[in-house]
Design an enzyme around this catalytic site. Structure first.
Site, PDB file in Angstrom:
ATOM      1  N   LYS A  13      40.493  58.259  16.683  1.00 57.93           N
ATOM      2  CA  LYS A  13      40.743  56.900  16.169  1.00 57.93           C
ATOM      3  C   LYS A  13      40.618  56.846  14.642  1.00 57.93           C
ATOM      4  O   LYS A  13      41.481  56.309  13.965  1.00 57.93           O
ATOM      5  CB  LYS A  13      39.757  55.885  16.783  1.00 57.93           C
ATOM      6  N   ARG A  87      33.504  46.900  20.834  1.00 57.99           N
ATOM      7  CA  ARG A  87      33.042  47.979  21.712  1.00 57.99           C
ATOM      8  C   ARG A  87      32.443  47.442  23.006  1.00 57.99           C
ATOM      9  O   ARG A  87      31.984  48.198  23.834  1.00 57.99           O
ATOM     10  CB  ARG A  87      31.985  48.793  20.973  1.00 57.99           C
ATOM     11  N   ARG A 126      33.183  68.998  14.842  1.00 57.73           N
ATOM     12  CA  ARG A 126      33.618  68.187  13.694  1.00 57.73           C
ATOM     13  C   ARG A 126      32.664  68.363  12.504  1.00 57.73           C
ATOM     14  O   ARG A 126      31.460  68.397  12.659  1.00 57.73           O
ATOM     15  CB  ARG A 126      33.666  66.723  14.109  1.00 57.73           C
ATOM     16  N   ARG A 159      27.830  65.355  11.694  1.00 56.38           N
ATOM     17  CA  ARG A 159      27.183  64.056  11.868  1.00 56.38           C
ATOM     18  C   ARG A 159      26.018  64.203  12.841  1.00 56.38           C
ATOM     19  O   ARG A 159      26.121  64.954  13.794  1.00 56.38           O
ATOM     20  CB  ARG A 159      28.196  63.054  12.444  1.00 56.38           C
ATOM     21  N   ARG A 170      27.073  59.040  24.092  1.00 53.55           N
ATOM     22  CA  ARG A 170      28.130  58.166  23.551  1.00 53.55           C
ATOM     23  C   ARG A 170      29.256  57.984  24.567  1.00 53.55           C
ATOM     24  O   ARG A 170      29.831  56.896  24.678  1.00 53.55           O
ATOM     25  CB  ARG A 170      28.665  58.747  22.230  1.00 53.55           C
TER      26      ARG A 170
HETATM   27  P1  AMP Z   1      31.844  55.624  15.314  1.00 55.28           P
HETATM   28  O1  AMP Z   1      31.901  56.148  13.927  1.00 55.28           O
HETATM   29  O2  AMP Z   1      32.856  54.551  15.580  1.00 55.28           O
HETATM   30  O3  AMP Z   1      31.872  56.724  16.346  1.00 55.28           O
HETATM   31  O4  AMP Z   1      30.424  54.892  15.484  1.00 55.28           O
HETATM   32  C1  AMP Z   1      29.211  55.622  15.329  1.00 55.28           C
HETATM   33  C2  AMP Z   1      28.060  54.825  15.896  1.00 55.28           C
HETATM   34  O5  AMP Z   1      27.943  53.565  15.178  1.00 55.28           O
HETATM   35  C3  AMP Z   1      28.179  54.425  17.353  1.00 55.28           C
HETATM   36  O6  AMP Z   1      27.772  55.447  18.247  1.00 55.28           O
HETATM   37  C4  AMP Z   1      27.258  53.198  17.411  1.00 55.28           C
HETATM   38  O7  AMP Z   1      25.902  53.597  17.407  1.00 55.28           O
HETATM   39  C5  AMP Z   1      27.555  52.530  16.062  1.00 55.28           C
HETATM   40  N1  AMP Z   1      28.671  51.568  16.168  1.00 55.28           N
HETATM   41  C6  AMP Z   1      29.890  51.637  15.574  1.00 55.28           C
HETATM   42  N2  AMP Z   1      30.653  50.581  15.879  1.00 55.28           N
HETATM   43  C7  AMP Z   1      29.906  49.812  16.717  1.00 55.28           C
HETATM   44  C8  AMP Z   1      30.137  48.586  17.411  1.00 55.28           C
HETATM   45  N3  AMP Z   1      31.323  47.937  17.332  1.00 55.28           N
HETATM   46  N4  AMP Z   1      29.128  48.090  18.180  1.00 55.28           N
HETATM   47  C9  AMP Z   1      27.950  48.723  18.282  1.00 55.28           C
HETATM   48  N5  AMP Z   1      27.664  49.886  17.674  1.00 55.28           N
HETATM   49  C10 AMP Z   1      28.635  50.437  16.895  1.00 55.28           C
END
Ligand code: AMP
Length: 214
Positions: A13, A87, A126, A159, A170
């Site tokens: 994404k 989410r 990654r 990360r 996740r």
């Molecule tokens: P991402 O970079 O989108 O994979 O997000 C990394 C982490 O940020 C996720 O595993 C959540 O802990 C937090 N996070 C990102 N977006 C959201 C969201 N819309 N709602 C809740 N937690 C989020």
């Protein structure tokens, strides 16, 4: 153009969102990036979010909804691409109300599908540039020099939430909370299905073909 990107972690994404945002000159709103930035800067939001991110859990809705309300471009002629938000159903309802309040709507929800096995391989390999945010992969997209970003020379790091245990968590969170959004948006007939298999370029071309029809 106003688009939401949906799909499991590791579907691509973020990578695809950067391309689309650039090609179509729209804002890329990534809640993950914004939350990580808040953690870095040790803001109040950041200190609340840190422990959830590290464990692969969802950050509480009030934090995330607050960030989106503050940062989402809602002008009639402004486009955006939401990456990592909503989410869960509560966030989707909040987004609906922000859009309604501003008399705007989504043009589509890009749903990138990919199997768990591939997600695990992609995420655990990654590496992310600490300076410019560019993504690499130890096997599929390795930099010319180990640990160094091709684009800006910054340091590449894994990360904290890309370790095998956190990736598993996740994926569980995704199945339980985020996947039901496919049905939510399908009822509104705005889902655009795209396979996340193949190279970054192949997926990007598939997406562009679908976006042409909007
Ligand atoms: P991402 O970079 O989108 O994979 O997000 C990394 C982490 O940020 C996720 O595993 C959540 O802990 C937090 N996070 C990102 N977006 C959201 C969201 N819309 N709602 C809740 N937690 C989020």
């Amino acid at each position: 153009m106003r688009i939401v990107m949906l799909g499991p972690p590791g579907a691509g994404k973020g990578t695809q969102a950067r391309y689309i945002a650039q090609n179509h000159n729209i804002s890329h709103i990534s809640t993950g990036d914004m939350l990580r930035e808040s953690v870095e800067r040790e803001t109040e939001y950041g200190s609340r979010a840190k422990r959830y991110i590290e464990k692969g859990k969802l950050v509480p809705d009030d934090v995330v909804n607050g960030i989106v309300e503050e940062r989402l471009p809602t002008g009639k002629n402004e486009g955006f691409l939401l990456d990592g938000y909503p989410r869960n159903l509560n966030q989707a309802e909040v987004l609906e109300s922000i859009l309604d309040k501003n008399a705007i709507s989504l043009d589509g929800v890009l749903y990138i599908e990919i199997e768990d096995e591939k997600v695990i391989k992609r995420l655990t390999g990654r590496r992310v540039c600490q300076d410019c945010g560019e993504n690499f992969h130890t096997v599929f997209n390795s930099p010319a020099e180990n640990g160094i970003c091709d684009k800006c020379g910054g340091d590449l790091k894994q990360r904290e939430d890309d370790t095998p245990e956190v990736v598993k968590q996740r994926l569980e969170v995704y199945r339980e909370n985020t996947e039901p959004l496919v049905e939510f948006y399908d009822k509104k007939s705005i889902i655009i299905d795209v396979s996340g298999n193949g190279t970054i370029q192949e997926v990007a071309e598939r997406i562009e073909d679908k976006l042409k029809t909007l």
